[in-house]
Structures are given as C-alpha cells and as structure tokens.
Design a protein around this motif. Structure first.
Motif, PDB file in Angstrom:
ATOM      1  N   HIS A 175      -9.891   2.835  -6.976  1.00 33.51           N
ATOM      2  CA  HIS A 175     -11.115   2.983  -6.175  1.00 33.51           C
ATOM      3  C   HIS A 175     -11.521   1.679  -5.489  1.00 33.51           C
ATOM      4  O   HIS A 175     -12.549   1.636  -4.824  1.00 33.51           O
ATOM      5  CB  HIS A 175     -12.267   3.457  -7.071  1.00 33.51           C
ATOM      6  CG  HIS A 175     -12.111   4.874  -7.540  1.00 33.51           C
ATOM      7  ND1 HIS A 175     -12.148   5.947  -6.693  1.00 33.51           N
ATOM      8  CD2 HIS A 175     -11.879   5.400  -8.783  1.00 33.51           C
ATOM      9  CE1 HIS A 175     -11.968   7.072  -7.378  1.00 33.51           C
ATOM     10  NE2 HIS A 175     -11.786   6.768  -8.643  1.00 33.51           N
ATOM     11  N   ARG A 188      -7.753   5.510  -0.341  1.00 33.74           N
ATOM     12  CA  ARG A 188      -8.782   5.597   0.704  1.00 33.74           C
ATOM     13  C   ARG A 188      -8.267   6.291   1.963  1.00 33.74           C
ATOM     14  O   ARG A 188      -9.036   6.961   2.660  1.00 33.74           O
ATOM     15  CB  ARG A 188      -9.350   4.211   1.022  1.00 33.74           C
ATOM     16  CG  ARG A 188     -10.496   4.306   1.994  1.00 33.74           C
ATOM     17  CD  ARG A 188     -11.495   3.186   1.936  1.00 33.74           C
ATOM     18  NE  ARG A 188     -12.580   3.475   2.880  1.00 33.74           N
ATOM     19  CZ  ARG A 188     -13.648   2.738   3.064  1.00 33.74           C
ATOM     20  NH1 ARG A 188     -13.816   1.640   2.338  1.00 33.74           N
ATOM     21  NH2 ARG A 188     -14.570   3.073   3.935  1.00 33.74           N
ATOM     22  N   TRP A 220     -21.659   3.789  -2.738  1.00 31.10           N
ATOM     23  CA  TRP A 220     -20.867   2.753  -2.076  1.00 31.10           C
ATOM     24  C   TRP A 220     -21.320   2.476  -0.656  1.00 31.10           C
ATOM     25  O   TRP A 220     -21.284   1.300  -0.248  1.00 31.10           O
ATOM     26  CB  TRP A 220     -19.372   3.028  -2.196  1.00 31.10           C
ATOM     27  CG  TRP A 220     -18.767   4.114  -1.344  1.00 31.10           C
ATOM     28  CD1 TRP A 220     -18.446   5.374  -1.723  1.00 31.10           C
ATOM     29  CD2 TRP A 220     -18.382   3.994   0.025  1.00 31.10           C
ATOM     30  NE1 TRP A 220     -17.901   6.064  -0.673  1.00 31.10           N
ATOM     31  CE2 TRP A 220     -17.842   5.251   0.416  1.00 31.10           C
ATOM     32  CE3 TRP A 220     -18.450   2.984   0.977  1.00 31.10           C
ATOM     33  CZ2 TRP A 220     -17.371   5.506   1.704  1.00 31.10           C
ATOM     34  CZ3 TRP A 220     -17.978   3.225   2.268  1.00 31.10           C
ATOM     35  CH2 TRP A 220     -17.447   4.473   2.620  1.00 31.10           C
ATOM     36  N   ALA A 238     -10.830   0.080  -2.972  1.00 30.57           N
ATOM     37  CA  ALA A 238     -10.939  -0.109  -1.518  1.00 30.57           C
ATOM     38  C   ALA A 238     -12.315   0.333  -1.014  1.00 30.57           C
ATOM     39  O   ALA A 238     -12.556   0.349   0.181  1.00 30.57           O
ATOM     40  CB  ALA A 238      -9.821   0.639  -0.798  1.00 30.57           C
ATOM     41  N   PHE A 239     -13.200   0.670  -1.944  1.00 30.52           N
ATOM     42  CA  PHE A 239     -14.574   1.054  -1.588  1.00 30.52           C
ATOM     43  C   PHE A 239     -15.552   0.034  -2.172  1.00 30.52           C
ATOM     44  O   PHE A 239     -15.569  -0.156  -3.399  1.00 30.52           O
ATOM     45  CB  PHE A 239     -14.918   2.437  -2.171  1.00 30.52           C
ATOM     46  CG  PHE A 239     -14.168   3.578  -1.537  1.00 30.52           C
ATOM     47  CD1 PHE A 239     -14.668   4.216  -0.407  1.00 30.52           C
ATOM     48  CD2 PHE A 239     -12.970   4.010  -2.076  1.00 30.52           C
ATOM     49  CE1 PHE A 239     -13.967   5.278   0.164  1.00 30.52           C
ATOM     50  CE2 PHE A 239     -12.272   5.067  -1.505  1.00 30.52           C
ATOM     51  CZ  PHE A 239     -12.773   5.700  -0.384  1.00 30.52           C
ATOM     52  N   ARG A 287       4.691   3.855  -4.319  1.00 29.85           N
ATOM     53  CA  ARG A 287       4.201   4.951  -5.167  1.00 29.85           C
ATOM     54  C   ARG A 287       5.120   5.120  -6.372  1.00 29.85           C
ATOM     55  O   ARG A 287       6.344   5.110  -6.228  1.00 29.85           O
ATOM     56  CB  ARG A 287       4.188   6.266  -4.377  1.00 29.85           C
ATOM     57  CG  ARG A 287       3.224   6.276  -3.226  1.00 29.85           C
ATOM     58  CD  ARG A 287       3.289   7.599  -2.488  1.00 29.85           C
ATOM     59  NE  ARG A 287       2.370   7.585  -1.355  1.00 29.85           N
ATOM     60  CZ  ARG A 287       2.212   8.581  -0.512  1.00 29.85           C
ATOM     61  NH1 ARG A 287       2.921   9.699  -0.688  1.00 29.85           N
ATOM     62  NH2 ARG A 287       1.361   8.505   0.491  1.00 29.85           N
ATOM     63  N   HIS A 307      -6.306   8.815   2.028  1.00 28.71           N
ATOM     64  CA  HIS A 307      -6.319  10.266   1.831  1.00 28.71           C
ATOM     65  C   HIS A 307      -7.699  10.817   1.508  1.00 28.71           C
ATOM     66  O   HIS A 307      -7.944  12.006   1.702  1.00 28.71           O
ATOM     67  CB  HIS A 307      -5.322  10.652   0.730  1.00 28.71           C
ATOM     68  CG  HIS A 307      -3.911  10.513   1.193  1.00 28.71           C
ATOM     69  ND1 HIS A 307      -3.132   9.434   0.889  1.00 28.71           N
ATOM     70  CD2 HIS A 307      -3.151  11.302   2.008  1.00 28.71           C
ATOM     71  CE1 HIS A 307      -1.949   9.572   1.461  1.00 28.71           C
ATOM     72  NE2 HIS A 307      -1.931  10.681   2.148  1.00 28.71           N
ATOM     73  N   GLU A 342     -22.144  -1.199   0.812  1.00 25.64           N
ATOM     74  CA  GLU A 342     -21.567  -1.688   2.072  1.00 25.64           C
ATOM     75  C   GLU A 342     -22.672  -2.215   2.983  1.00 25.64           C
ATOM     76  O   GLU A 342     -22.518  -3.282   3.613  1.00 25.64           O
ATOM     77  CB  GLU A 342     -20.805  -0.539   2.756  1.00 25.64           C
ATOM     78  CG  GLU A 342     -19.941  -0.978   3.907  1.00 25.64           C
ATOM     79  CD  GLU A 342     -19.035   0.160   4.389  1.00 25.64           C
ATOM     80  OE1 GLU A 342     -17.816  -0.031   4.447  1.00 25.64           O
ATOM     81  OE2 GLU A 342     -19.561   1.257   4.678  1.00 25.64           O
ATOM     82  N   PRO A 394     -11.119   9.654   2.546  1.00 28.24           N
ATOM     83  CA  PRO A 394     -11.834   8.621   3.310  1.00 28.24           C
ATOM     84  C   PRO A 394     -13.269   8.368   2.879  1.00 28.24           C
ATOM     85  O   PRO A 394     -13.749   7.254   3.061  1.00 28.24           O
ATOM     86  CB  PRO A 394     -11.775   9.126   4.756  1.00 28.24           C
ATOM     87  CG  PRO A 394     -11.115  10.447   4.748  1.00 28.24           C
ATOM     88  CD  PRO A 394     -10.557  10.709   3.396  1.00 28.24           C
ATOM     89  N   GLY A 427       0.802  -1.222   0.000  1.00 25.60           N
ATOM     90  CA  GLY A 427       0.000   0.000   0.000  1.00 25.60           C
ATOM     91  C   GLY A 427       0.836   1.274   0.000  1.00 25.60           C
ATOM     92  O   GLY A 427       0.322   2.356  -0.275  1.00 25.60           O
ATOM     93  N   ARG A 428       2.114   1.130   0.326  1.00 21.60           N
ATOM     94  CA  ARG A 428       2.953   2.326   0.408  1.00 21.60           C
ATOM     95  C   ARG A 428       3.760   2.594  -0.858  1.00 21.60           C
ATOM     96  O   ARG A 428       4.408   3.630  -0.976  1.00 21.60           O
ATOM     97  CB  ARG A 428       3.924   2.204   1.594  1.00 21.60           C
ATOM     98  CG  ARG A 428       3.243   2.228   2.947  1.00 21.60           C
ATOM     99  CD  ARG A 428       4.213   2.522   4.088  1.00 21.60           C
ATOM    100  NE  ARG A 428       5.279   1.536   4.166  1.00 21.60           N
ATOM    101  CZ  ARG A 428       5.197   0.364   4.801  1.00 21.60           C
ATOM    102  NH1 ARG A 428       4.090   0.025   5.423  1.00 21.60           N
ATOM    103  NH2 ARG A 428       6.212  -0.460   4.834  1.00 21.60           N
ATOM    104  N   THR A 464      -5.371   1.383  -1.473  1.00 21.04           N
ATOM    105  CA  THR A 464      -5.274   1.601  -0.025  1.00 21.04           C
ATOM    106  C   THR A 464      -4.890   3.040   0.276  1.00 21.04           C
ATOM    107  O   THR A 464      -5.487   3.696   1.146  1.00 21.04           O
ATOM    108  CB  THR A 464      -4.152   0.695   0.555  1.00 21.04           C
ATOM    109  OG1 THR A 464      -4.288  -0.601   0.022  1.00 21.04           O
ATOM    110  CG2 THR A 464      -4.208   0.679   2.067  1.00 21.04           C
ATOM    111  N   ASP A 465      -3.881   3.503  -0.433  1.00 23.51           N
ATOM    112  CA  ASP A 465      -3.410   4.864  -0.253  1.00 23.51           C
ATOM    113  C   ASP A 465      -4.525   5.859  -0.575  1.00 23.51           C
ATOM    114  O   ASP A 465      -4.709   6.850   0.152  1.00 23.51           O
ATOM    115  CB  ASP A 465      -2.209   5.061  -1.197  1.00 23.51           C
ATOM    116  CG  ASP A 465      -1.485   6.362  -0.977  1.00 23.51           C
ATOM    117  OD1 ASP A 465      -0.404   6.351  -0.382  1.00 23.51           O
ATOM    118  OD2 ASP A 465      -2.000   7.402  -1.445  1.00 23.51           O
ATOM    119  N   TYR A 514     -14.689  -7.464  -1.305  1.00 24.10           N
ATOM    120  CA  TYR A 514     -15.674  -6.722  -0.499  1.00 24.10           C
ATOM    121  C   TYR A 514     -16.569  -7.671   0.282  1.00 24.10           C
ATOM    122  O   TYR A 514     -17.229  -7.252   1.227  1.00 24.10           O
ATOM    123  CB  TYR A 514     -16.565  -5.841  -1.383  1.00 24.10           C
ATOM    124  CG  TYR A 514     -15.831  -4.909  -2.315  1.00 24.10           C
ATOM    125  CD1 TYR A 514     -14.696  -4.212  -1.898  1.00 24.10           C
ATOM    126  CD2 TYR A 514     -16.268  -4.708  -3.622  1.00 24.10           C
ATOM    127  CE1 TYR A 514     -14.031  -3.351  -2.759  1.00 24.10           C
ATOM    128  CE2 TYR A 514     -15.610  -3.853  -4.479  1.00 24.10           C
ATOM    129  CZ  TYR A 514     -14.492  -3.183  -4.053  1.00 24.10           C
ATOM    130  OH  TYR A 514     -13.836  -2.342  -4.901  1.00 24.10           O
TER     131      TYR A 514
END
Lengths: 249, 249, 249, 249, 249, 249
Positions: free
Chosen positions: E71, E207, F8, E73-74, D140, E209, F12, E211, D137-138, E204-205, F99
C-alpha cells in the motif's frame, strides 16, 4: 595493565582479584581544519591508559571507530551504523562475561557514541540473560565521558569559556597535542569561532550548517600544556569513578 | 600518513593523488603462555605503519578485534562473530568509497580473519553496487597477510624450522618483542614445542587439543632482533605489494 | 543413503551407528560459453553421492546456490550474500546437531564458497555453544573441495596442463559431461584459452577482465571419459577423507 | 529448460523471448514412517520439470530446505528460519531481476512454506524498489502449490477420500513413488489413519499430537500409478497457470 | 482487562488463573477515498476490547502498524518489513512467556499481516526452544481474523453481496463508523464499485491496478448500524474461539 | 488530525501545506504497584493529541512498546530490543519520507527510549541517503520528552519536590489519572518513597534494587487535577517546540 600487552595466564590471574575491565571508545571523524581525525579515539585511549596505571585495571583494545554517521560528509570520517556497534559491543562482552568479567567501563571520547552504547548495553544484558550465564545478572556496563568529568569541564570553562564549543573543541584538541606533540596542526580558522546552535541531523545537513566541521569552537586556543592539565584531571576523576563502579553493590 | 593523525582537509588533498588506504587488522586472542593477547594486532599495525612510511599510503585505524571465536576458551580472548565483522567491513568501506577511496589494502596479522574478510569483501562489493555509487565497480579490497610474505616466510623457516608452528609462533612473538621490548614475557613452555596437526573446530575442542593455546610452536626462540629482521622484510615486501595493487588496472 | 530418499525412522536408526552427514555444496553461476550454470552443484552432488555409496554416509540435500556474487554480471548467475549463507549453514546444522549429528562434511564444488563456509562454521560453533547443547563442543564441520583432491589435481594436470585454468575448467566440465552426457554444449571459444591472472573483485570488474566468464581455461578439452576418471578419483579420495574425519578424535 | 543445465549465453538468449522463471521449492522434513524426508522437494521438482517441458520455461535450482521448524522434533528434518528464507528469496530474485527476469513462479510442495514465501515476496518487492531498478515495479512472484491444483485435489479426493489427510498424504507419497519407484518404503502404520485436527504450534507440541509424524493420512494407499496420474494433472494445470501468469498485464 | 490499564501486581495475579493474552493487530494503510488509514487497527482493537470484556482476557497493546508494503504508493500508508515484524513478535512474546503466558491470541484486522504473523510464530517457537524456557513447548500463538469469522462473513454477504470486495470493504468501514461515528468520511467513489481480481504484487503495481486504493468494494454502503451488528457478531464468535484456544490440550 | 482517523487523500492534501508528523512513543512496562503498565504510552499519546489539536499536525499511531528491557523482571512488562526498535523506526520513516514528510517529531513518555531513538535516527538518515531519495538530506527527526518540558518539570517540582523520583513518578501517574479517571489504582506503597540512586543495568539487577518497580517516587501524591495541569503545560510547550522544529532552516 593493557589487555593486548598481557598473556592469557596473566588475565586468568587478574580475574582472581578483579572483575573489571576498561574499554576506550572513540571515533574516527573530522575534527575541523586542525583537529585530528582520530581525536576522540586518542583522547579516550590516552585517558584510559592513565586510569589503568592509576587503578591497575586491565585496559581492553580501543574501539577506534564509533557512531559518527553525521560526520560522513567530510572526507576521512568513518562510522559504524548503530546496529553494527550494538552487535560489536555484544560480541565484546559475551566471552569476557564467560571468563568472569562483570564490570565493563567504557571511557568515551565522542558524544555521538553515547546513545548507541546505552542501547547496546541494554541489548547485551538481555542477550546474556537469554544465554543463561550464571553471572548474567551481575554484568554491568557504564559509559564515562572523559570530557564530561566535572573537573575537566571546569578547566575547559576556565581556559576557553564559550569558545570551547561542542565539536573540535580546544580541550580535546589540547589533549591530542599533549599525546601527540609532533602532530599539532595549523590552519586558518574562518570564522575563528565556529557557528553553533544547530541540532544534528543527517550528514548533509550537518555539513551545510557546520561547513568546516567545527561546532562552536575555537581550537586555536589549545596548547599541549592545557592538554596535560586536562589529562591529569580526567585520569584522576575517572579513576575514582571506576573504583566506585567496581565497589558498588 | 596515519588517518587518525590527519585532518580532513589533509585527506581531501591526499585523495587528489591516491585512492589507496591501508587497514591493519589483527586479533585480540590468547597467544600461549608467553605471547601477547594483542600479538596479531600489534604485528599488523607495526608492519602497516612501516608500509605507510615507505609508500606514503594513509593508514586507517587498526581493527584490533577480529574473528577468533575458536580461542574463546582462554581468558582474555575476544572476537567478533563473522556476521558482525562483515557488517563492520561494509560500514568502514562505504563512506570511504563515497569520498573516492577505491583500493582497500588490509594488512592482516591473523589467519582466522582471512575467510571472513574475503566474505566481507564480496558482500561489500555487492552492497556498493546496490547503492549505485559511480565508482562502485572500481572498489577493490585485498588482504595481505604479513606472515605469509615470501621473504618473511623464508626468514621464519631459516630461524625456526619446524618450531615455527602455526599459532603463537616465534616469528610473530619476535615481532611483538621488537615493537614492545618492555613487554617480553617469560614462562615455562611444556612441552617446549606445542602439539600440532589438529584442525580447528569449536573453542572447547581447540582448548582440548591445544591446552596452553600454542599450535606447534616454540616461541622461546624469539628475539627482538629477529623481530626487526622480520619487520623489515615484511615492510619491504608488502610495500611493493601495495604499490602493485594501486597500479593494477 | 540419501537423506531425501530416507524416512525419519531410518535416520533415527542411522544415528545409532554414525554421527556423520555429507552436504554437497555447489553454485549456480556462469561457467563460460560451454559450461553449465549448474556445474559446481552438479559436480559436488555427483561426487557426494559416490562417496555416500562408498562409505554408507547419509547425503543431505545439495546446496545449489552458493556464494557467487562476483559472477552476477552474467545472466543466469545466482548467489547468496555471505551473511545469508552463514545464516543458512547455522539453520542447517542446529537441528541436526540436536538429533545427534556431530560430523558435517561439505563436499564443495566452488572455490568462492570456501571463505564463507569457514566463516559460517565458526559462527555456528559459537551459536551451538550459546545454546548449551550437550554435544556442542563435539560438532565439527569440514569443507572438502573435490577439485583440490590430490588425485584429481594430478589427473587434471596430466590431461590439461596449464589449460586447466581456474574457472570453467575442463576438469569440471568433463565431470558434468560424465554426469549429463545429453547436455554437452558446443560454442566457439575466443580466445581458445581464456585470460588469467586478474584477482577477483566486484562483478563488474570480473566481467571486464573475463569477458566470456572463463578464467584461464580451455574447456573444449573436456570429454565424458575424462569426467569418469576424475569422478572415480574424487570419490575414492574424498571417501577416505570422510572416513578419517569421522574417525578423528 | 533447466537453469543448471544451461549456459549463460543460452539464458541471455532466453531472456529475449521470456521473462519468466520457475523455482521448485520443497522441504526436507519427516513424512511419517513411510514417506521420504525429501517428499516435498521431490514433488515440487518433478512437477516443475514437467511444467518446464510443457511450457519451455527455465527451471531454477530446487530450494530443497524450506520452512519446517515444526517438524524438527523428528530426526532428519531440516528447516530454514523464516527470516533466513526471506533473505534467501531476496538474494535469489535480485540478480535475476537485474538480468531482466520479471515473473517468478514458485512451484511449492510444502504448506509450511507458503506464509514465509508470501512475506518474502513483499520484502523483496520493497527491496527492489529501494534499489531503484528500472523494472522493479514489474517484478512479480507467485506461489503455486501443486497439491492444491483443482485437478490434483479432485483426484486425491476420489482416490483417498478422508484418508488423504494433510501431511504425509497418500497423494504426495504416490508422486514420490512415481518419481523414485526404487525407494518405496514399507512400515507398519499405527493407527492406519493418523490423528488429525490439532493446529500446528511448536516442534515439541507437534510431535506430542502427531507421534509418528503423519497428520490425518493413510499413505499406505499410495501407488506409483496414482503418482503418475497426479503428476500429469499437476503438470497440465500448473503449466496453464504459469502461462497465464506470464501473460497477465 | 487491558494490559496498559493494569498494574504489574494485577498481571501477576491474573497469571494465577489464566495464561492467555490477546493482541489486536491492524495496519496503518490507505483504505480508499473514504476509509480511515487506521481502519484495520481500529477494527482489531475494537473487537479485541469487546472480547476482553466478554472473556476476562487481558488485552495487550495494539500493533498499529503491520505488513502493508503493497500500500506504500498511497500517502500516509505505513508498514513494517516482514523481517521487522517477525523480530517484533519475537520480542513481544519472549518476556511474556517468561512470566508464564502461554496462549497468544492475535485478533487481526488486515489480511496482509497473516503470512508474516505465521512466519513469526514459527520463528518465535524455535527461538523459545533455543532459550530452553521450561514452558517453551507449551507456548501457542494463533491469529484470528475478525473479518473471516463465519458470522461476520455471513452478515457482510447479506448486507453487501459482491460489493463487499476485499479491501476498503463496507464491512470494515462500517465497523470504524460504529467505533468513530464522528469520523465518517464522504467522497465520490468512481467507479462506485472498485475494480477487482488483480493479484497483489509491488506497491507500484498495486496502485496501477487499484487507482483509488479500494479492491472490489463499495464502501458507500457502510453504516454505523451495520458496524454495530458486525462488531457484536465478531465479539461473540472470537470470544468463543479464544476460550476454545485456552481450553485446548 | 490523527493519521488513523484520516483518509489518504486527506494526507495527500496535508502534505501540500506541511511536511511535519508527530509520533507518540511510550512503553508498556511496570510502573510500580499503582502505576499503569501503559503509563508512558498513555502520557505520550495524550499529550501528542493535544499538540495535534493545537498545531494542526498529523499524529501518527502510538508506538506502544518501547525499549524497556530493564523492566522485564516484572510481569506484564514488554520491550523491543534496541535493534528491533531501530529497524521499526527506519521502516516507519522511509515510506513517509517518500511521500514528502520531512519533520518527524517523536513525543516520548519513557526515558529508556531516548538512547535507542537517537541511534535509530542516525541509522535512518544514513539509510535514506543510501536510497538516494531526493529529500533525504532534509529529513529530520527529533525526540521531545514531555516530562522534561521546562514547564512540566517546574510543576512537578512544585507539587512533589524530591518525591517526584524518576520512575512511576507522581507526575506521570497524575497524567494517566487525568486521561483515565476510571483507572486510578490504590495499593500500599512500602516504603512510601521508593529507593533511588542505583543506576540501571540488567532486569534482574533492577528488580533487586527496586523491588516494587518504583524509582525514588511517591505516586500516591498524584491527582487527576495535577494531571490536567501537567497536560496543559506539556501541550503548550511541546506545541511551541514542534512549530519551531517545523520552522527551523
């Protein structure tokens, strides 16, 4: 006439009189406590060679490993991914089409192969058209499941009724017993008739519902003599199917 | 012990005592006017089964079609593209590694397979590492060319000298004659000893330089008795190689 | 003549007189405590430029990252998967073949590239044939390992004997010292001569057997003067090989 | 600090203090009658090395061949297909992410690379997530086009005005003249200022609209002194950008 | 004229007068607490149908799922990998080019698609050239982002100023409210204006930043009336763009 | 509940109560002189939305373009290659499985999709297992052909008898007439009942045997009222099938 036992000038000569070729395709996958892992390949190869003798068709090398991902929770099972099998079929057909082969008849021993084979045929036709081969529009592929031949099906019903099941069936086991009488296996079957009725999803799910690998079958009913009968019926019917396939406009 | 003639519980039991498996890999390609199209697969399979009897190793299904694109200007030759063969090897190894197999020994009958096999092994190791399998770091694949075994090479030199050549060789033809004595072919070889020395590039180029498909060989020297001698030497040496492969840290 | 320092009209003119092109191919991988990560690329590029000056050949861009998956347990090592490298080679060759290039000479600095390169050449020939390019049958690719040139090998034996080893060798280190005298590294080597004799499998396995990355070598023996001698031998021999490759029917 | 001139222990040590790495990416493609085929790679590499000196960043091997399919109607132009370049980027990033690299800064010299690079970054992030790497996830990736740096753009406008154009521009030619003063080419440009305004489609279409390969530019305006000025501006601005990229949360 | 509401003879007739076709391409991805997951596809499809009515162009089926890996992570977000989308575009264009279509205009509703689309166009042109289609050099693809149309942009600025943001914007939400007035959603937005300014990397990143999924926007400003205004501006401007695209040499 | 008309957070919330999702999958292919090119997609989407209303299931975006390579000799037909469709299905399922979705129900309108879908399901299960997702063993995919629903089949037989045929059937045409009463097409059908009985091979071959695209059907029998009856039967039966699929252990 088997491709692997022929020379290239023999194949060149063969192509003067026929554009047909037969490929046995099976699988390498668990077949319950007593079924051979090679059952589907053995059956397809055995029947295909019989059809070759009957019709004079050239028989290509057996595709031993098919699409059996759902069996891969049982040790010894092998599989190609569908996308690999599609690539393989395309690779098989392309040079043969260039030599002049136009009728590809796949004698199949494994239900799990059918969907991917059909997908592969479609992708192959399109690829041949992309190549601009002169005969690309005439290339035809067909899958013939020996166990679905009407006569075979009738014998299985007569011999085993509902104990035929759908995987590790007595009929396919019988055919392997006919082909390899020295490799008849004994093991306790518990329950005697395997559970049935669950659809096939992932490998894990499959093993949960079919703990010893069989689907609805009682392979203890199989005998080599049944195997011979099934073999003869399959060879006769598929030989006829192959000849029709060749003759069709 | 052949995988296709075993049941899954037998393989499960085998894995308690050994993590080794042998795959014969050959090719389906022209072998000159008298060599069988299946020569490389026949040789690999025959030797592998001998090694299996000698060592107790489980023998997987033969990979009949290898990397023989350069032979595809001769009718009947088949090939996988290298990228397809890489995918196939990965598909073969992955589930077997999950069951616990860790030593994959490929007995090979075709020089053209070696480069792609090695590439495939590398790609497979990396893929297994990506999967995070517990034993991924321990999986090892090795290709063993039966025709390069020292003892085999010595016999071939003794029997055929420079007429051994490098494709459609008398030694591989002899081994097929031993395996299939009913399929010994006769045809005029002209010249008796095929041309040699041209590197291998495209299929078209290959056929221009090697018009009947042979490379530097005189396969008319082959006899089934030679085949037996070669077979026995190959089985002995590769059995020893396999056991060393298993035993290595 | 370097491709990246030429204009397209210069290349158009060049093609009137030659259809040859040279690609340096190396690797970006650990070379022990004192060897540069770019060793294989540096060696291939340096030798290729010398060959270019000697023969007038156009030198394409260096393939810096090769097939080095087995080195990827050491920080800084990079690799293409074999299937990616196959795609890359195909992409490189296709447009150049369309312009009229027909002889592709890969000067290679890394043993791990050879198998995949050979697989890639096969796949590329077949792809060009599929495209129906007029010159597809004439396209030829060849890999030339500078470190295997007879004269290079003889010098390495003379200078280093068995301390040459097979990875992070004094000879390749010497060549990088000649090419980059400002980047000669010092570090303790322990043991002085690295272990040897283990085959190469996965990256994890490799690092277990070769803990500092060297294979059988003592690179402390290298000097820039050796590097120059090796360079001159390599350039001379590969120049001759390239010209023969161009001239061959 | 250049990766290819470092040892693996040096990279291991570097990773204790920084997780950043810079890759120059260019192209090998026609740049008009006077522009070097390697212009984009030369510019990216030259600037990247300057940034490396300024910031202490490790500089990876230059990606010499990019996405330039639209230039492949001009002899000497090379390209990866986008899908190959995506695979390459994924292969590059994966092992480096495993070593601990988390910031990948691509200094780019070719507009045609941008779209594919961005696609590749997305595919790579998703692949790393599939692998379940702890730091996935980190990771870039960022593309920095040297020719789009504000200061560079301002200098180009000042020096060349509308004669800058968009391919084979005087500013990129100037930078190559600064980097390779011995390879400054002279040729008649006709018209002096190339046509402009046509969008880019296929290679054939491109050459029809841009017959000598230039797009809207007059590269005869370039001088090595301009090149130095552009170089210094680019290094300064991209060094700052790189450091911000490293520092960003 | 919509492709899916036409018959093949109608398309055959259409091709006598026009070689243009329009594809709406959107995405299926989170659009914040109040934006529809189908926002980008709805906008693209709605505008494309308007352009079809205005210009008589045939409108192909909407590409509902685009490149939205960042997108994922949603819950509910979907995406193709870039390499899949490239394959899809190639598959779409190839047969249509064979029928005679030569101008492919993609009306796009999602910024994340642009890079992959451009890569796909390049790969497709090269593939068509490989096929040797007579019209391959004339095929042109263009992406037109409705939200970047000058008139649309001006309206958004006027209506929303800096609260427009860059994802889940009031302008795209307004357009969906115009298209689907029965599906206007209400939810608390906290903060009212979403954070902005972070570049896009992994899912991940993203989401972390962003949220709630929005980027810099305040979609509560949207109204169906705004949507209509934006729709009309977009249809007008893109109709004109399409006609220019058709008319261009 | 349609995915594209949801937010979303709504998805969820939905996942708290159900892990099922329905995807309509059709095709964009010729349907004879009077059938809409979008027939299969329209039918699948229409029925799926009905099932969604009946069961509360979330309905994903329609897969408009399926596997219809055999129709690509008729202008306007589109297709994915099977390998592309396999990649697409995998891309669709993977994030949704993350998900928490576990039951994927594909309501299908095109027989040509079935084989590839089944192949895709197998490849997807194996890929999810490779990823090590916690719920990978529980993910299930199922294809439900609306036209094969028992009640639908019975109505078609009752209304059309043998004139139903197998492509461009009156029943599917009727359903599109019900869905799009403003797009009912008239054209002469000659012969009134299309030829039938030829297997499907390449696109060229298909068009030779089925010159106007229909297979055995007389779509002139279709009426919107029939369409409504078919629709209601399909929705009822597939709703029940979906609920059983959800409920199954």
């Amino acid at each position: 006439m088997q491709l692997h036992l022929s020379t290239w000038p023999e194949i060149e000569a063969y192509l003067q009189t026929s554009q047909g070729i037969i490929f046995p395709i099976g699988s390498t996958e668990q077949h319950g406590p007593t079924g051979l892992i090679g059952t589907d390949a053995i059956c397809a190869e055995t029947v295909a060679r019989g059809v070759g003798e009957e019709t004079g068709a050239v028989i290509g090398p057996t595709i031993n490993v098919g699409m059996a991902l759902h069996h891969t929770a049982f040790p010894g099972s092998m599989s190609l991914r569908p996308s690999t099998l599609i690539a393989l079929i395309q690779d098989y057909v392309k040079p043969l089409a260039r030599y002049g082969f136009e009728r590809f008849f796949f004698i199949n021993g494994h239900g799990g192969n059918v969907a991917t084979l059909k997908a592969a045929f479609s992708e192959t036709y399109a690829h041949l058209a992309d190549l601009g081969l002169e005969n690309s529009g005439r290339v035809r592929c067909k899958v013939a499941n020996w166990y679905m031949a009407r006569s075979v099906y009738a014998i299985a019903k007569e011999l085993y009724g509902h104990q035929e099941g759908s995987h590790a069936t007595p009929s396919e086991v019988a055919l392997t017993q006919f082909a390899y009488p020295d490799h008849i296996k004994q093991a306790e079957l518990n329950p005697q008739i395997a559970p049935s009725g669950y659809p096939i999803y992932s490998a894990t799910d499959f093993r949960q519902h079919y703990p010893d690998g069989r689907m609805g079958s009682n392979p203890a009913l199989a005998t080599p003599e049944h195997g011979q009968r099934l073999y003869e019926a399959a060879v006769k019917e598929l030989s006829s199917d192959y000849l029709q396939f060749l003759a069709a406009e």
